[in-house]
Design an enzyme around this catalytic site. Structure first.
Site, short mmCIF file in Angstrom:
data_model
loop_
_atom_site.label_atom_id
_atom_site.label_comp_id
_atom_site.label_asym_id
_atom_site.label_seq_id
_atom_site.Cartn_x
_atom_site.Cartn_y
_atom_site.Cartn_z
N ALA A 11 -7.04 12.94 7.77
CA ALA A 11 -7.94 12.00 8.42
C ALA A 11 -7.21 10.77 8.94
O ALA A 11 -7.84 9.79 9.34
CB ALA A 11 -9.05 11.60 7.46
N SER A 59 -2.79 10.41 3.37
CA SER A 59 -2.94 11.08 2.07
C SER A 59 -1.67 11.83 1.67
O SER A 59 -1.27 11.79 0.50
CB SER A 59 -4.18 11.97 2.08
N ASP A 88 3.57 5.34 6.79
CA ASP A 88 2.70 5.81 5.70
C ASP A 88 3.39 5.71 4.33
O ASP A 88 2.84 5.11 3.41
CB ASP A 88 2.22 7.25 5.95
O1 PMV Z 1 -3.02 9.27 12.77
P1 PMV Z 1 -1.94 8.56 12.03
O2 PMV Z 1 -2.46 7.75 10.88
O3 PMV Z 1 -0.80 9.46 11.67
O4 PMV Z 1 -1.35 7.42 12.99
C1 PMV Z 1 -0.69 7.69 14.19
C2 PMV Z 1 -0.21 6.42 14.81
C3 PMV Z 1 0.34 6.57 16.22
O5 PMV Z 1 0.66 5.27 16.66
C4 PMV Z 1 -0.70 7.14 17.15
C5 PMV Z 1 1.57 7.46 16.26
C6 PMV Z 1 2.81 6.87 15.64
O6 PMV Z 1 3.74 7.66 15.35
O7 PMV Z 1 2.91 5.65 15.44
#
Ligand code: PMV
Length: 323
Positions: free
Chosen positions: A107, A111, A155
Site C-alpha cells: 500500500a 511494510s 523506507d
Molecule cells: O509508493 P512508494 O511508497 O514506494 O513511494 C514511491 C515514491 C516515488 O517518489 C513515486 C518513487 C521514488 O522512488 O521515490
C-alpha cells in the site's frame, strides 16, 4: 526469545518530484511490524509471516514451504536479512522467525522495509551481534533491493531512525526536527499498483512536455520547502493547504485516479485540513491531515466512500528491541 519492531512510513510531500532531484518529506507512523526470533538447535532458518500467510524452512539456498510453493519470493528478502546477520556471528546456528505486522502490505506504507528492519534487529540481538542503526539500515536496504530493484532507501531509513526525514537524490537523509505529532488519517483504496510503472509514465510525460512538466516538478519542490517551515511552526492550516496543492500537481502528472480522488474529497468534505495521495499513486493510500476532534468523522467518511481507514501519527521511535 527476542522481539524487535519497526515503524511504517508515509510520504507527506514530494513523491515523484523527488525522482528529479526535488526534496521530499517522509515520516514514520505509529503502525509497526514485529519480528520474534528464537534459536533453533539445527541450522535451519524458519520464517512464518502471519500477515502474508506464508511460511517455510530454508536450508542454505534450499527452500521447503510449509504449505504453498508460491511463497518463496516473499520470504527471500527476509531470509537475506537473517543470513546477513548470522554471517556476522561466528557460530552457525538456526533461527525461527515469526513476523506480525500492523502495516497493510503493498500500500506504499513501507511494510516490507519495516519487516526487514525489525527482523535484522531481532536476529542481531538474539545472536549477540552488536548492530548500529547504520548497520540495520544497510542490511534492510539490501533486502529492499531484492524486492524493488533500485529503491531510494527512504523506507528502510525512516523505519530504522523514526521521526521525520527530508530526502533529496544524491544527498544524505536529513532528520527534520518536528514537535508536531502530525495527526493523520490514512485511507486505503486497496487497489494494487506498480510504483515503477507510474514513475515511468511520469517520465514519458515529462519527456513529451519538458517545459510544462519541468515547471510542475519545480513547484513540487517549492511546496516541500514551504511545508518544512509550516511543520516547524506546527501550522496545520497551511500544511493542509499545501497537501491539497501537492495533490493537484500529482493529478496533473497523471498519478491520481478516481478511487484516490473519491477518498480525498470524502476526507476534505468531512473536515480534514487537507488531503493528498501518498507514495506512487494509481491506487494505494491517501493521507488526510485531521484535527483530533474530526478524526472519527473523517475515518467514517472514507469508509463510506469505499476505502479502509485508520488514524496515524508521527512516531519518533524507529527500530527497537521490545522489553
Ligand atoms: O509508493 P512508494 O511508497 O514506494 O513511494 C514511491 C515514491 C516515488 O517518489 C513515486 C518513487 C521514488 O522512488 O521515490
Amino acid at each position: 526469545m527476542v522481539v524487535a519492531s519497526a515503524p511504517a512510513k508515509v510520504i507527506l510531500f514530494g513523491e515523484h518530484f523527488v525522482v528529479y532531484g526535488e526534496p521530499a518529506i517522509a515520516i514514520a507512523i505509529d503502525k509497526r511490524a514485529y519480528a520474534e526470533a528464537t534459536l533453533r538447535k539445527d541450522k535451519l532458518i524458519y520464517i512464518n509471516s502471519v500477515n502474508l500467510g506464508v511460511s517455510g524452512f530454508f536450508k542454505g539456498r534450499h527452500f521447503q514451504p510449509e504449505k504453498d510453493k508460491a511463497t518463496l519470493d516473499k520470504l527471500v528478502p527476509i531470509k537475506n536479512s537473517v543470513t546477513k546477520v548470522l554471517g556476522k556471528a561466528n557460530e552457525t546456528i538456526g533461527v525461527n522467525l515469526d513476523i506480525q505486522s500492523d502495516i497493510p502490505a503493498s500500500a506504499g506504507l513501507g511494510s516490507s522495509a519495516a519487516v526487514a528492519v525489525s527482523t535484522t534487529a531481532a536476529v542481531g540481538y538474539l545472536v549477540g551481534v552488536k548492530l548500529s542503526k547504520e548497520d540495520v539500515f544497510e542490511i534492510a536496504l539490501d533486502a529492499e533491493r531484492l524486492i524493488h530493484g533500485t529503491p531510494s532507501g527512504i523506507d528502510p531509513a525512516i523505519s530504522t531512525y523514526g521521526g521525520a526525514i527530508i530526502f533529496q537524490k544524491g544527498k544524505d537523509f536529513k532528520p527534520l526536527d518536528v514537535k508536531l505529532s502530525i495527526p493523520l488519517v490514512v485511507g486505503n483504496t486497496n487497489l494494487e499498483r506498480s510504483t515503477g510503472e507510474l514513475v515511468a509514465a511520469v517520465r514519458r510525460m515529462r519527456d513529451y512536455y519538458p517545459s510544462i512538466v519541468g515547471e510542475i516538478i519545480k513547484i513540487g519542490g517549492e511546496i516541500a520547502l514551504r511545508a518544512i517551515e509550516a511543520l516547524k511552526r506546527g501550522d496545520l492550516k497551511v500544511l493542509g493547504e499545501l497537501l491539497n496543492i501537492n495533490h493537484a500537481l500529482l493529478s496533473v502528472i497523471g498519478v491520481s485516479n478516481e478511487a484516490l480522488d473519491h477518498l480525498i474529497y470524502a476526507a476534505r468534505n468531512s473536515g480534514a485540513c487537507g488531503a493528498k495521495l501518498t507514495g506512487g499513486g494509481g491506487g494505494g493510500c491517501i493521507i488526510a491531515l485531521t484535527e483530533d476532534s474530526r478524526i472519527k468523522k473523517v475515518i467514517a467518511a472514507i469508509e463510506r466512500a469505499g476505502g479502509t481507514a485508520f488514524q496515524a501519527r508521527k512516531t519518533d521511535e524507529g527500530v527497537r528491541v521490545e522489553p
